[in-house]
Design a protein around this motif. Structure first.
Motif, PDB file in Angstrom:
ATOM      1  N   ILE A 194       0.843  -1.186   0.000  1.00 47.22           N
ATOM      2  CA  ILE A 194       0.000   0.000   0.000  1.00 47.22           C
ATOM      3  C   ILE A 194       0.887   1.247   0.000  1.00 47.22           C
ATOM      4  CG2 ILE A 194      -0.182   0.012   2.553  1.00 47.22           C
ATOM      5  CD1 ILE A 194      -3.083   1.032   2.170  1.00 47.22           C
ATOM      6  N   GLY A 195       0.516   2.235  -0.815  1.00 46.18           N
ATOM      7  CA  GLY A 195       1.283   3.488  -0.862  1.00 46.18           C
ATOM      8  C   GLY A 195       2.554   3.422  -1.680  1.00 46.18           C
ATOM      9  N   SER A 196       2.787   2.298  -2.378  1.00 48.82           N
ATOM     10  CA  SER A 196       4.030   2.178  -3.157  1.00 48.82           C
ATOM     11  C   SER A 196       3.958   2.930  -4.486  1.00 48.82           C
ATOM     12  CB  SER A 196       4.354   0.699  -3.428  1.00 48.82           C
ATOM     13  OG  SER A 196       3.319   0.113  -4.212  1.00 48.82           O
ATOM     14  N   GLY A 197       2.737   3.237  -4.930  1.00 48.07           N
ATOM     15  CA  GLY A 197       2.563   3.900  -6.223  1.00 48.07           C
ATOM     16  C   GLY A 197       2.197   2.936  -7.333  1.00 48.07           C
ATOM     17  N   LYS A 198       1.734   1.755  -6.937  1.00 49.70           N
ATOM     18  CA  LYS A 198       1.414   0.699  -7.897  1.00 49.70           C
ATOM     19  C   LYS A 198       0.348   1.139  -8.908  1.00 49.70           C
ATOM     20  CE  LYS A 198      -0.686  -2.723  -6.014  1.00 49.70           C
ATOM     21  NZ  LYS A 198      -2.034  -2.465  -6.581  1.00 49.70           N
ATOM     22  N   SER A 199      -0.685   1.831  -8.427  1.00 49.89           N
ATOM     23  CA  SER A 199      -1.773   2.261  -9.320  1.00 49.89           C
ATOM     24  C   SER A 199      -1.266   3.245 -10.366  1.00 49.89           C
ATOM     25  CB  SER A 199      -2.904   2.907  -8.519  1.00 49.89           C
ATOM     26  OG  SER A 199      -3.416   1.976  -7.594  1.00 49.89           O
ATOM     27  N   PRO A 235      -2.519  -6.905  -5.842  1.00 44.83           N
ATOM     28  CA  PRO A 235      -1.960  -6.488  -4.547  1.00 44.83           C
ATOM     29  C   PRO A 235      -1.405  -7.662  -3.737  1.00 44.83           C
ATOM     30  CG  PRO A 235      -4.081  -5.440  -4.940  1.00 44.83           C
ATOM     31  CD  PRO A 235      -3.897  -6.455  -6.035  1.00 44.83           C
ATOM     32  N   LEU A 236      -2.100  -8.818  -3.773  1.00 43.79           N
ATOM     33  CA  LEU A 236      -1.688  -9.956  -2.938  1.00 43.79           C
ATOM     34  C   LEU A 236      -0.992 -11.044  -3.757  1.00 43.79           C
ATOM     35  CD1 LEU A 236      -4.870 -10.232  -0.663  1.00 43.79           C
ATOM     36  CD2 LEU A 236      -2.760  -8.980  -0.219  1.00 43.79           C
ATOM     37  N   LEU A 237      -0.231 -10.647  -4.759  1.00 44.47           N
ATOM     38  CA  LEU A 237       0.444 -11.624  -5.623  1.00 44.47           C
ATOM     39  C   LEU A 237       1.336 -12.565  -4.814  1.00 44.47           C
ATOM     40  CD1 LEU A 237       2.007 -11.018  -9.075  1.00 44.47           C
ATOM     41  CD2 LEU A 237       3.313 -12.250  -7.379  1.00 44.47           C
ATOM     42  N   VAL A 238       2.128 -12.004  -3.933  1.00 42.45           N
ATOM     43  CA  VAL A 238       3.072 -12.824  -3.150  1.00 42.45           C
ATOM     44  C   VAL A 238       2.324 -13.683  -2.127  1.00 42.45           C
ATOM     45  CG1 VAL A 238       5.048 -12.740  -1.571  1.00 42.45           C
ATOM     46  CG2 VAL A 238       4.917 -11.149  -3.487  1.00 42.45           C
ATOM     47  N   GLU A 239       1.287 -13.090  -1.508  1.00 45.67           N
ATOM     48  CA  GLU A 239       0.541 -13.809  -0.472  1.00 45.67           C
ATOM     49  C   GLU A 239      -0.271 -14.975  -1.041  1.00 45.67           C
ATOM     50  OE1 GLU A 239       0.585  -9.459   0.923  1.00 45.67           O
ATOM     51  OE2 GLU A 239       0.753 -10.573  -0.938  1.00 45.67           O
ATOM     52  N   SER A 240      -0.814 -14.808  -2.246  1.00 44.18           N
ATOM     53  CA  SER A 240      -1.784 -15.790  -2.750  1.00 44.18           C
ATOM     54  C   SER A 240      -1.156 -17.095  -3.226  1.00 44.18           C
ATOM     55  CB  SER A 240      -2.604 -15.191  -3.890  1.00 44.18           C
ATOM     56  OG  SER A 240      -1.840 -15.186  -5.079  1.00 44.18           O
ATOM     57  N   GLY A 241       0.096 -17.041  -3.678  1.00 46.87           N
ATOM     58  CA  GLY A 241       0.730 -18.287  -4.137  1.00 46.87           C
ATOM     59  C   GLY A 241       0.277 -18.696  -5.531  1.00 46.87           C
ATOM     60  N   ARG A 242      -1.029 -18.741  -5.752  1.00 43.86           N
ATOM     61  CA  ARG A 242      -1.540 -19.229  -7.051  1.00 43.86           C
ATOM     62  C   ARG A 242      -1.185 -18.283  -8.200  1.00 43.86           C
ATOM     63  NH1 ARG A 242      -6.364 -16.769  -8.787  1.00 43.86           N
ATOM     64  NH2 ARG A 242      -7.045 -15.191  -7.322  1.00 43.86           N
ATOM     65  N   TRP A 243      -1.087 -16.987  -7.911  1.00 41.55           N
ATOM     66  CA  TRP A 243      -0.870 -16.015  -8.984  1.00 41.55           C
ATOM     67  C   TRP A 243       0.486 -16.159  -9.645  1.00 41.55           C
ATOM     68  CZ3 TRP A 243      -3.531 -13.303 -12.192  1.00 41.55           C
ATOM     69  CH2 TRP A 243      -4.819 -12.892 -11.865  1.00 41.55           C
TER      70      TRP A 243
END
Length: 201
Positions: A12-17, A117-125
């Motif tokens: 959050i707040g990294s400027g991804k959008s 946003p949750l690429l690392v957390e989700s595993g499947r992505w």
């Protein structure tokens, strides 16, 4: 010809959008899971009936949308609530994402950028994308940016950051890192353009 699939992530707040918009301007087809998620929980959204049924009508605001503040409070107090909400929203987001991907492929897109946003957390992505781009900045910068743009207190932002994957874990998953620390928009655009060249844009 198959399109290159790029997963874009960042805390959050990294400027991804902002980076996502820049990729779009350079010709990438962009799939914004967050925007789709917001649309299914907006007034009349596909997730609203199931949310009302599962959590109660008080979680739906007077405008007919998900009461995000109440749900956020509930999810932090009860971790299973977050999983239950995701079980309702994720299949809907998945279906709409698939529809948008097909539209991009039909339109001849060479590169599809997924905002996850949750690429690392989700595993499947990780298995579903060819490259991972991480937008990175320091935690104090994240906190300052989010406090400046929202009504959240620094402690609330810290709690959100703590619930996301640690910065080092995100960086370890990256094929490309865009460091968005102390850059002007022009400099950030140059960084994104450099990454875009790698992806055939």
């Amino acid at each position: 010809m198959t399109a290159l699939r790029v997963g874009l992530t960042g805390g959050i707040g990294s400027g991804k959008s902002t980076v996502l918009q820049m990729f779009a301007a350079l010709g990438a087809a962009v799939i914004d899971a967050d925007a789709i998620s917001r649309s299914v929980t907006a007034p009349g959204g596909a997730a609203i009936p199931a949310i009302a049924q599962h959590f109660g009508a008080n979680f739906i605001g007077a405008d007919g949308a998900l009461d995000r503040a109440l749900m956020r409070e509930h999810a932090y107090a009860d971790p299973t609530a977050r999983q239950q909400l995701e079980a309702i929203i994720h299949p809907l987001v998945g279906a709409e994402s698939a529809r948008q991907v097909q539209a991009a492929l039909d339109g001849g897109s060479r590169c599809i950028v997924f905002d996850i946003p949750l690429l690392v957390e989700s595993g499947r992505w990780r298995r579903q994308v060819d490259q991972v781009v991480v937008v990175d900045c320091s935690v104090p910068t994240q906190i300052a940016r989010v406090v400046a743009r929202s009504a959240l207190a620094p402690q609330q932002v810290e709690a959100i950051i703590a619930a996301q994957a640690p910065r080092q874990l995100r960086l370890a998953a990256a094929d490309v890192v865009i460091c968005n620390e102390g850059l002007t928009l022009l400099q950030l655009r140059a960084e994104v353009a450099q990454a875009a060249q790698r992806f055939g844009l």
